[in-house]
Design an enzyme around this catalytic site. Sequence first.
Site, PDB file in Angstrom:
ATOM      1  N   CYS A   1       0.835  -1.128  -0.017  1.00  0.00           N
ATOM      2  CA  CYS A   1      -0.071  -0.071  -0.026  1.00  0.00           C
ATOM      3  C   CYS A   1       0.773   1.196  -0.104  1.00  0.00           C
ATOM      4  CB  CYS A   1      -0.876  -0.013   1.111  1.00  0.00           C
ATOM      5  SG  CYS A   1      -2.075   1.456   1.232  1.00  0.00           S
TER       6      CYS A   1
ATOM      7  N   GLY B   1       0.076  -5.269 -12.152  1.00  0.00           N
ATOM      8  CA  GLY B   1       0.175  -4.123 -12.504  1.00  0.00           C
ATOM      9  C   GLY B   1      -0.166  -3.846 -14.052  1.00  0.00           C
TER      10      GLY B   1
ATOM     11  N   ARG C   1      -6.837  -2.701 -10.136  1.00  0.00           N
ATOM     12  CA  ARG C   1      -8.010  -1.661 -11.110  1.00  0.00           C
ATOM     13  C   ARG C   1      -8.570  -1.988 -12.219  1.00  0.00           C
ATOM     14  NH1 ARG C   1      -3.956   2.824 -12.025  1.00  0.00           N
ATOM     15  NH2 ARG C   1      -2.677   1.275 -12.604  1.00  0.00           N
TER      16      ARG C   1
END
Length: 386
Positions: free
Chosen positions: A116, A219, A243
């Site tokens: 994080c 990623g 994401r």
Amino acid sequence: MRDNGRMTTLPPPLAIGPHTVQPPVVLAPMAGITNAPFRTLCREFSGGKGLFVSEMITTRALVERNEKTMQLIHFDETEKPRSIQLYGVDPATVGKAVRMIVEEDRADHIDLNFGCPVPKVTRKGGGSALPYKRNLLRAILREAVAGAGDLPVTMKMRKGIDDDHLTYLDAGRIAVEEGVTAIALHGRTTAQHYGGTADWDAIARLKEHVPEIPVLGNGDIWCAEDALRMVRETGCDGVVVGRGCLGRPWLFNDLVAAFEGRPEDFHKPTLREVARTMHRHAQLLGEWIGDETRGVIDFRKHVAWYLKGFSVGSEMRKKLAVTSSLAELDAHLSELDLDQAWPESADGPRGRTSGNNRVVLPDGWLKDPYDCAGVSEDAELDTSGG
């Protein structure tokens, strides 16, 4: 192996302790996102295949039985294996949290957060700041693995604090020595946050550096083809998707289809199908929270992600972003041209994209990569999630 864009043989299953993950696809823990409702949606689209991890749980809040935290670690009976991600900076507190999970049978797999990058975490020496302190990292891993017993312990990390303070190779070796089952690497530094391009070469280097255990890459996986390309280019044992699935829970359908060599089964929903998924997501949140209004309000942050690429006017987007009931949400969605086909512009980056951030660290953190003085249980956050 690949032939004309298809996987001609399935990749080896991913072993997380006694758990077999096939295809080797993992939902990344995301604060305020990967709660039980979102995990349910992703799992449904995947046909139950893959591994779906909870949002970040703070070890201090867990051992203190914080009400919100206790809700976040509740799993649906269909969730198998149950995966919890823990955050902590104090070895003793992490150890207590892990033992509590084991003794109360609250999970089947524990992941530790060392990735994080947000300031409220790194300023305490936690998240992606922590691996810089090699001895502290080792102590936390040792406590976690010892307390976990038969439960597998994995970890997720970044390359390092910045390009001058890379830690992932040292951290990987420490993880192997302390009995960690698998490592996930996000190919960015803390300073990059979510900006720029993920360094997949670092994932390949880590895989070469720690051949003893599985390495997962994370990623810039925005579509199923990206996942296949990451495995092919880095040799990693699986992928962690964050994401890329925001507003796209059906991405897990595509990931399963891709790894099983069925690209013809990729899901390209019309806006009507997207609207149905939006309704279900908001409904699940309301049921989980126990209040429809609060559920719809929590859902608001997902609206722009779901609608990316579709022709929806700015005024309507504003209306959808302030809805407070399922009826209101449905009424606004019904005004759209729901027959719109899936637009190519719907793929690509979503969520946070900022980069080149100043990393907030405890005073003197970078002076000595081994000295852990000044790090104590007082640095533990007292809340979990987003």
